[in-house]
Design an enzyme around this catalytic site. Structure first.
Site, PDB file in Angstrom:
ATOM      1  N   TYR A 111       8.167  -1.562  -7.935  1.00 38.29           N
ATOM      2  CA  TYR A 111       7.760  -0.904  -6.690  1.00 38.29           C
ATOM      3  C   TYR A 111       8.805  -1.182  -5.627  1.00 38.29           C
ATOM      4  O   TYR A 111       9.272  -2.312  -5.471  1.00 38.29           O
ATOM      5  CB  TYR A 111       6.399  -1.435  -6.212  1.00 38.29           C
ATOM      6  CG  TYR A 111       6.025  -0.869  -4.866  1.00 38.29           C
ATOM      7  CD1 TYR A 111       5.269   0.304  -4.776  1.00 38.29           C
ATOM      8  CD2 TYR A 111       6.465  -1.462  -3.696  1.00 38.29           C
ATOM      9  CE1 TYR A 111       4.958   0.852  -3.545  1.00 38.29           C
ATOM     10  CE2 TYR A 111       6.161  -0.909  -2.456  1.00 38.29           C
ATOM     11  CZ  TYR A 111       5.418   0.244  -2.392  1.00 38.29           C
ATOM     12  OH  TYR A 111       5.128   0.797  -1.167  1.00 38.29           O
ATOM     13  N   GLU A 131       9.426   5.679  -0.255  1.00 39.23           N
ATOM     14  CA  GLU A 131       8.876   4.857  -1.338  1.00 39.23           C
ATOM     15  C   GLU A 131       9.288   5.395  -2.700  1.00 39.23           C
ATOM     16  O   GLU A 131       9.286   6.604  -2.914  1.00 39.23           O
ATOM     17  CB  GLU A 131       7.337   4.864  -1.226  1.00 39.23           C
ATOM     18  CG  GLU A 131       6.629   3.986  -2.237  1.00 39.23           C
ATOM     19  CD  GLU A 131       5.104   4.122  -2.151  1.00 39.23           C
ATOM     20  OE1 GLU A 131       4.464   3.348  -1.430  1.00 39.23           O
ATOM     21  OE2 GLU A 131       4.559   5.034  -2.809  1.00 39.23           O
TER      22      GLU A 131
END
Lengths: 374, 294, 374, 294
Positions: free
Chosen positions: C98, C186
């Protein structure tokens, strides 16, 4: 590295700073084509790095073709080694401003310097009318704020359209300063024309040599230097300055070399050349001596006191250089520092008389230059 | 007590696994320095001179108490290494890198000022308190130069420092703490900024500054004396008295232009506040004797 | 403005962040051509802004042409209003990370968030395994230092070639974050492939609406919204949320509107729509009421307490809207603030019963919605 | 004594010649504010409400002593105006701009923290000490809202502030100083950072915060109370108790995600340190009475 006016102006244009129409020529033959672009009157600007080109007669305003050809010929033939002339449109000048950006080492900021009276050297302005000099400090991280540009413009007394055009020039000059890792970027004079245009009349741009890994590198050519020797040594990366005295310096360390230069002057000697072969060049003794031997010096003086630049390596280099170059003049050595005992052994083995005291070495060299015994 | 570094100062070495880093780490330890760990990205798990090597300053300071960091890092990576050290909370940093880009140097100094940290260098041999500790690469083994004593030395040069300090020792003195400010146009720390520490140092009787033409560092020292912030005797040796104007003689930081930064002005500034300027390296000792009444 | 995955990935590629081979299609017919570029197996990814697309069955892994056609048809026909599908090469995944950048409003820094376990929503990670979340704060003026990139990489346990490729991805992600005035950028998951490549598996990019004047603006299309009404109101620049209750809100001020929403719930009422026509929209009463009237609401509740958004102007707007739109349902007004006396006169003249207390107005609206008297 | 601003505070108005600037400068003066000068680039020589207009903050502060600056400047120029005010040495700045780019807001707040300055806003009505002074655009003429008194108010909203403060006044209280932190995701100053001033203010008996879902400003206030840095009674009203998760309801700063920033958490944080949270605006007055023992 200091750039030529024409290179600085190329950078200006690339960054949105207007310059007069101009063409770079390398011979008289190109004058006709150039003048068709610039029109008459025009200005012939010798591309040399020295200051005071105007006073030295290296910039000529010409009204017509005949005058242009005559003056152009003169410039290319002058003893200043002119190889490039910038042929530039003559601009209708209403006003001249000084504008530059450099570094303030104390504040650790960039410093904009401006003055409503351009065209004069900033050092002269600073000495004569310091109160007229405008300074604006720019934080390297925050960058140039619009209010700072306005502050400069308002202090210069600019208004309306000129203020807007000036603001764009200053913003773009700052961008160029950053983008080029500049030590100094200068427009002097910055013209305000009769039509309220804001145009760079001249340009200086000095690029930090340490930024080479991230900057466009300019090819080093003879034009950048006053003498052949300085050009040659620059190609080698050896700091070198040409003088016309009797003693060739071949020293290590900028501070020490400068000090030896002083000591020679104190002792009544004269220096033929300043040369540092310390730092990364400490293994370049042969090349350094070759440069010294090109001078009409009477003696070569070697003074070092190094740590990483080991004394024994330098001594070996000197001995090697002597073997290869067979110098026609005496060499005085004063090599100290890491492994100095070994260095002295090497020098003695080669028949040299190593000295340990700088002043003693300097006096010896001065004495030899004055006709004394080697 | 020494200034900047002494035998208790816990030193981290950034770039410890490089050739230069290894070599001088050995010598720093040999000189008495309390080196506690090293950093080289990607080399965690290795050891140098028995010291643990970490990936990063942050990982090093999580394991070891660190007071100061010594950088053996190439010029182009120096800015990053300095910021990494500052991020690790380290307030004393020495970088010997010769060739730090000017604009990087401006950012380094600005960050140091902001953090209240002292970055010494670049383009310096570092700092040494002879007999106690050293950060950098001083030939501390040459005893006629790096003899312990009570004279503080600050310098912009390398070889000239050996020359002048040898004269100080020859005159019967020794060195308390020597700070190599370095020869760059924008050093991380300036002469005048070190003077308060010399003023406080009970082991320093007088300070010698080894300067040169260009810049304003010597004038700043004179201002400190004038303002009563430095009261000990000060002797300066300044290279470039006879240097022709406009030529780039000496370090990159040493350009005289428009009468600013000339040695003449510097002499005037220092002498006007009671300091002495030695015309020759040899005279530095004489001036010290005179000022210290010996 | 939140962008679609395919737009985020375009930005990634433009900034040097690798993504899987992919083709955007808007109909089943384009599937064949797309699959020739991606090959099989491939992934069909419905381009919707909602989270949890995987769980909702909006992302399908398919092995061959027949399956692809079947699943593609299903997706386009789903009730989720799928109009675009990203056909993407299936990647050989060794590991998932992530990685995101956003703003920390307390520290006034940019914040990099990373976790060695990607593919899960960060909120879930933060709640379940907060100790595994890596944060690195970036000074907005200094920018992202290389050592910070290394810090993140080392904490993720990366080494060698993967570390180098990851570092480039993070540096480029930061550049994209800045260049796009992003609120959030992201990559989740960031794939580490079997060949040690580092590739963006998914992409989110949310652009600050206030940066419109210096950013590329994306055309607002229906796809960005859950409902037609939200799309229409967005075109008008009117904050609007669709619900399915009885009371249409037509309020001014974000805080006050939210509070009225709460009060209705406390009183047992239900909200048909949230709508703000305060701030720059306070003259848009007609348009606002039109939006409310499209709902099956039983009453429109107007609550304001403005300063610059003057009460009399808003009252006039309401009266004007009533005249033009002739609403089929009662309107409860509670308009206060600058020039409120004049506002009340205007409302009374138009036959309305102006209220002065928010709770009274809310109770009245809830009562009407429940069948009470208007 | 009031906080942030009182009748002696010397206020500069940046953007004074614009329509909004002119209008609200008149009202600020009408409210008692000591406005001393204005700035609009290019308009030096003009006057507004009898006040001199300068080209720049630097020129204004060279002529006038200035304590605070009020910005009526469009969002896209706000960052520049704030940095100009900070450069002029001004430590109290209020910006009402609605629509400051997020990345600009980060830089504004960072600069303010660095300079030890307080930037209030953007996206706020400003600050007011009723009956004394005002910076921004409060309808101070509505007496049932802006009545002088001893309750400090801080808020993230505009209209809701009028709503809640009217209830405070209805309950028999008045306002000492009201600070509009603003509804942006990155306000220049946060609730908790103002609390020490309310704590010190002899004219404030209690503080009301008007918050909403999203962010962590209310939790930060709870921490200040827990740490003993704020000891006066605190009552909060929080909009968005029943707001559905994931929807952008309220200000740009108000997004609830992953359970963070929910009103439920905020209530828990405030109540756990002895603060009160009013379910309805009307209850704020009741809680104040209870806490102040009236």
């Amino acid at each position: 590295m200091k750039l030529f006016e024409y290179q600085a102006k190329e950078t200006f244009r690339k960054n949105g700073i207007p310059t007069p129409e101009s063409v770079l020529i390398t011979s008289e033959n190109e004058l006709g084509a150039a003048s068709e672009i610039t029109g008459y009157p025009l200005v012939l600007k010798s591309q040399l790095l020295m200051g005071g080109r105007g006073k030295a007669g290296l910039i000529r305003f010409v009204q017509d073709r005949a005058q242009a050809e005559r003056e152009c010929g003169e410039l290319f033939a002058s003893h200043f080694h002119v190889t490039k002339i910038l042929v530039e449109q003559a601009v209708d000048i209403k006003n001249e401003i000084y504008l530059s950006i450099t570094v303030d080492p104390v504040k650790a900021k960039y410093m904009i310097i401006a003055c409503a009276e351009g065209g004069v050297e900033i050092e002269t302005l600073a000495a004569e009318t310091p109160e007229k000099i405008i300074r604006e400090y720019v934080d390297p991280d925050n960058g140039l704020h619009p209010y700072q540009v306005r502050n400069v413009a308002f202090q210069l007394g600019l208004t309306g359209d000129v203020l807007k055009k000036f603001s764009l020039v200053l913003s773009n000059l700052y961008k160029a300063f950053l983008a080029n890792d500049a030590e100094l970027i200068e427009i002097n004079p910055l013209f305000i024309t009769g039509k309220d245009d804001v145009i760079a009349g001249d340009g200086k741009l000095s690029i930090d040599d340490n930024s080479g890994f991230r900057q466009k590198t300019y090819e080093i050519t003879r034009d950048y230097f006053d003498t052949d020797a300085e050009y040659e040594s620059a190609l080698e990366g050896i700091p070198y300055l040409q003088f016309d005295g009797d003693i060739s310096l071949m020293c290590a360390g900028a501070g020490l070399t400068t000090t030896v230069y002083d000591l020679i002057n104190y002792e009544g000697g004269t220096v033929a050349n300043y040369l540092e072969f310390g730092g990364p060049n400490y293994k370049k003794a042969v090349r350094a001596m070759e440069l010294c031997l090109k001078n009409d010096s009477k003696v070569i003086l070697v003074v070092t006191f190094g740590t990483i630049a080991r004394a024994d390596v330098m001594a070996e280099g000197i001995v090697d250089a002597i073997k290869r170059l067979k110098p026609d003049r005496p060499i005085v050595t004063c090599i100290r520092g890491t492994n100095e005992e070994e260095a002295n052994r090497i020098l003695k083995d080669a028949g040299l008389v190593p000295l340990y005291d700088t002043e003693e070495a300097v006096r010896k060299a001065v004495s030899i230059a004055a006709g004394g015994e080697a | 007590m020494s200034i900047f570094i002494n035998e208790t100062t816990k030193v981290l070495v950034q770039g410890i696994t490089g050739k230069e880093g290894r070599y001088w780490t050995e010598h720093m330890i040999g000189c008495g320095t309390n080196v506690v760990a090293g950093v080289t990205p990607g080399k965690e798990g290795q050891t140098v001179e028995g010291l643990d090597v970490y990936h990063s300053v942050r990982r090093a300071v999580a394991q070891e108490k660190v007071d100061a960091s010594m950088l053996f890092v190439p010029p182009r990576f120096t800015k990053d290494a300095v910021f990494e050290a500052l991020d690790g909370g380290i307030k004393k940093i020495v970088t010997i890198a010769d060739g730090i880009p000017l604009h990087d140097a401006v950012q380094i100094r600005k960050a140091a000022l902001l953090e209240g940290a002292q970055v010494i260098g670049g383009n310096t041999s570092g700092v040494i308190s002879p007999g106690k500790a050293m950060m950098g690469f001083f030939p501390y083994w040459i005893e006629r130069v790096y003899k312990p004593g009570r004279i503080g030395v600050m310098t912009r040069s390398g070889s000239l420092t050996n020359e002048v300090t040898a004269m100080v020792v020859k005159a019967g003195f020794g060195v308390s703490s020597l700070i190599g400010i370095g020869g760059d146009p924008v050093p991380g720390t300036r002469f005048a900024e070190m003077l308060p520490q010399y003023e406080q140092d009970s082991e320093t009787d007088a300070v010698v500054i080894i300067g040169e033409l260009g810049g304003s560092m010597e004038e700043e020292c004179a201002r400190m004396i004038r303002d009563g912030l430095f009261t000990k005797p000060l002797v300066a040796f300044l290279g470039g008295r006879t240097a022709p104007e406009g030529k780039r003689m000496g370090h990159a930081g040493a350009i005289v232009s428009g009468g600013k930064g000339s040695v003449k002005d510097k002499i005037k500034a220092i002498e006007s506040v009671g300091g002495k300027v030695a015309q020759r390296p040899r005279f530095v000792g004489d001036h010290l004797k005179e000022l210290l009444g010996k």
